[in-house]
Every structure is written in structure tokens, then in C-alpha cells.
Design a protein around this motif. Structure first.
Motif, mmCIF file in Angstrom:
data_model
loop_
_atom_site.group_PDB
_atom_site.id
_atom_site.type_symbol
_atom_site.label_atom_id
_atom_site.label_comp_id
_atom_site.label_asym_id
_atom_site.label_seq_id
_atom_site.Cartn_x
_atom_site.Cartn_y
_atom_site.Cartn_z
ATOM 1 N N CYS A 53 10.075 28.253 18.507
ATOM 2 C CA CYS A 53 10.057 27.178 17.116
ATOM 3 C C CYS A 53 8.710 27.393 16.476
ATOM 4 O O CYS A 53 7.668 27.388 17.309
ATOM 5 N N SER A 96 15.383 23.870 19.840
ATOM 6 C CA SER A 96 14.426 24.286 19.114
ATOM 7 C C SER A 96 14.585 23.809 17.575
ATOM 8 O O SER A 96 15.792 23.488 17.405
ATOM 9 N N CYS A 139 5.793 21.389 23.765
ATOM 10 C CA CYS A 139 7.371 21.984 23.736
ATOM 11 C C CYS A 139 7.751 22.509 24.881
ATOM 12 O O CYS A 139 7.037 23.687 25.286
ATOM 13 N N PHE A 150 6.911 25.533 14.691
ATOM 14 C CA PHE A 150 6.088 24.625 14.585
ATOM 15 C C PHE A 150 5.137 24.253 15.827
ATOM 16 O O PHE A 150 4.036 23.799 15.686
ATOM 17 N N CYS A 178 4.371 23.175 18.552
ATOM 18 C CA CYS A 178 4.000 21.852 19.767
ATOM 19 C C CYS A 178 3.676 22.146 20.852
ATOM 20 O O CYS A 178 4.422 23.041 21.579
#
Ligand code: SF4
Length: 328
Positions: A39, A94, A46, A41, A43
Motif C-alpha cells: 500500500c 491493502s 501496517c 500510504f 503506515c
């Protein structure tokens, strides 16, 4: 367009349907459908990449987003084999509306197939791109067949800037809940994860819950940081041929922990010894005590602001139950 930090890698998946051994008590679903691997993003908390990487994408580095180009085809094939509709989590591993989706529209195509098959859908995202598909989601939601979970861990930019460096700002995500609700899509928040001594301050949690209520969230589902990471748990399962990989606890959790600890050291070094202690097997009692206290506080706050702690779905699990009995 995909985030500049992440390049897309295309591959033909062997399966896009990951059946769960039993109905998921939180999402009330029996399968995961994920059109993407990894993913953009990014994080720090994650665990999707390490734990659920499909066997076809095992060479994928964590700076790549895997695009399952044949995901809609595989899903269509699989749906034909079902004798009755099955509830599905779309984007459980995801984010299905991460930047790549703007270009590839795989989530939209999977959504169309699931709606045609009358499968109830729980969708998880942090992205406003989900609004693009309101034309599909609103009619399904009206029939009780779709809802959207927006994930948020904190309202503080000073924390989200390093916990979720590439994700949309928290306040935008809260606004997204309101936009979805106003456009006829049942939507609430997944408060995940709650971090000890970072995001669990009563003042911050109150502000978050109050703001969620103000933004018309239909529910709030909290989840605490998964601190079994540093514990030496042996793998329970191994990837099956022809299926997405199943979670392999030990080594992947250790990888997650290593990454998280590095970021924690950079941003809040004074907390590293505390986290190491809390994650230790011998300190499970302390960790569970922390979880119990956070849950009690969240239960109280959610009651005060009239936010249910469960999906508005028959039989859905409520987070006001004691966490250690159901969330291990
Ligand atoms: S948005 Fe979700 S899937 Fe994407 S990196 Fe963050 S936690 Fe992982």
C-alpha cells in the motif's frame, strides 16, 4: 497516480479470494478480496504486506505496489462457483482506494461484480477516492449490502505525520465519513490501532470520538496495536498453493516490529524501552491491563456520544466486550 515513493508492479494472481476459516467476528465476513498487494500510504503499523503477501508476489519489495491485473477475472470466476452470496471484506489487507486505483480501477470492477452477486461488502479505506464509487455503493448500502469503514488512529497531525506519512490527513478522513453518509453510504470509523502512550490519552480519545459523532459516523470499531510482534510465536500456517498467503505469525511479526521500532526510535526514542517491555512475553499481564483500560474508556466515550461499537449488522461483535476474550 501511484505515489512517487511506490512503483507499481503488475502480476497475474493465482487467486483474489481469500476465504476465512470462520466468519470474522468484527466484519461479519467470510472472505477477503484485495486487488492490490502492499500500500502506497505507508503506515508504519501496517502488517498487510508482510502477513498476507501472495505467493506470486514474493519478490515484491515494500516500496512496490503489486497490481493484480487479473483480479476482476478471477473474482468473476470464483463468484460463479458460489451457491449463495458470501459476505466479503474488500480491502482488508491493502487499501483498495490507494493511488493506484485511480489509474487501474480494479476495486471498482471487483465492487461491480460483488454487487451483481449480491454479496454483502465491508470496505476499508483511508482514501477519498472511494467517493468516485458512490454511484455503486449508495444503492447497495440502501439495500443493506455495503458499508465503508474509514480508518483513523489519531487526530493529531504531529503523530499521523510519522505514523501514517503518506495517508490523507486525519481530518479529511473524518470529513469523508460525513460525505459518504450524506450521499447514502453507511459509514463509520475503525480506530486502529490505538497506541499505548501515543494515541491513548483520554483527552485525545474524547476529541476523536466526539469528532466522529459530529461527522455522523454510524459506528466506531477500535483496535489496539498488535503488540504480539516481539513475542516469539511460531508460524501457524504456511502459504497454500493457489491461494493468497495465510498469516505466518512469528517471522513476519518480528519484521513488523523491527520496522516499527526503528520509526519509534527516530520520533519518540524515550518510548522504545516501554514498548519493548510491553511487548515482552513476560509482560502480557501489563499489556492486557492496558488494553482493558483503553477499552473501558472507549466504551464509556462511545456510549456518551451514542456511537455503537459494532457494525450495524445482525450478530456483529461488539467491542464493548472484554478484548482478551475475543481479540487474541
Ligand atoms: S492505509 Fe491501510 S493498508 Fe495502507 S499502509 Fe495504511 S494500514 Fe496499511
Amino acid at each position: 497516480m501511484p505515489n512517487a515513493h511506490h512503483r507499481c508492479e503488475f502480476f497475474q494472481a493465482r487467486s483474489v479470494w481469500k476465504a476465512m476459516p470462520q466468519m470474522h467476528p468484527l466484519y461479519m465476513s467470510q472472505a477477503f478480496v484485495d486487488p492490490y498487494v502492499n500500500c502506497a500510504f505507508g503506515c508504519v503499523y501496517c502488517y498487510g504486506f508482510n502477513r498476507f503477501m501472495p505467493v506470486e508476489a514474493e519478490e515484491l519489495s515494500d516500496s512496490r505496489v503489486g497490481v493484480k491485473t487479473n483480479a476482476p477475472f478471477l473474482l468473476a470466476q470464483h463468484l460463479k462457483t458460489l451457491s449463495s452470496p458470501v459476505p466479503v471484506v474488500l480491502g482488508g489487507v491493502s487499501d483498495p482506494y490507494q493511488p493506484a486505483e485511480e489509474q487501474f480501477c480494479l476495486t471498482r470492477r471487483c465492487l461491480e461484480l460483488l454487487i451483481d452477486a449480491h454479496c454483502p461488502i465491508v470496505l476499508n479505506t483511508k482514501s477519498a477516492l472511494v467517493l468516485r464509487d458512490v454511484d455503486l455503493l449508495a444503492p447497495a448500502s440502501e439495500k443493506g449490502l455495503a458499508l465503508v469503514n474509514i480508518s483513523v488512529s489519531t487526530m493529531k497531525r504531529s503523530l499521523s505525520d510519522w505514523l501514517e506519512p503518506l495517508a490523507p490527513p486525519p481530518i479529511d478522513r473524518l470529513a469523508l465519513i460525513k460525505k459518504l453518509s450524506r450521499r447514502g453510504v453507511l459509514s463509520g470509523a475503525v480506530i486502529a490501532p490505538v497506541f499505548p502512550r501515543l494515541t491513548d490519552h483520554p483527552v485525545d480519545l474524547r476529541l476523536l470520538i466526539r469528532t466522529l459523532a459530529k461527522h455522523e459516523a454510524a459506528y466506531a470499531l477500535p483496535s489496539s496495536l498488535w503488540l504480539t510482534a516481539a513475542r516469539s510465536v511460531k508460524p501457524e500456517t504456511s502459504p497454500e498453493s493457489g491461494q493468497d498467503a495465510t498469516p505466518a505469525h512469528g517471522s513476519d511479526e518480528a519484521l513488523f516490529w523491527k520496522g516499527f521500532e526503528a520509526v519509534l526510535s527516530q520520533n519518540r526514542p524515550e518510548l522504545v524501552p516501554y514498548y519493548e517491555r510491553l511487548a515482552g512475553v513476560e509482560n502480557e499481564v501489563e499489556y492486557m491491563e492496558w488494553r482493558r483500560n483503553v477499552w473501558a474508556l472507549l466504551t464509556e466515550l462511545c456510549a456518551q456520544y451514542h456511537l455503537p461499537m459494532n457494525l450495524p449488522v445482525d450478530g456483529a461483535f461488539s467491542f464493548s466486550m472484554l478484548p482478551e476474550t475475543v481479540l487474541k
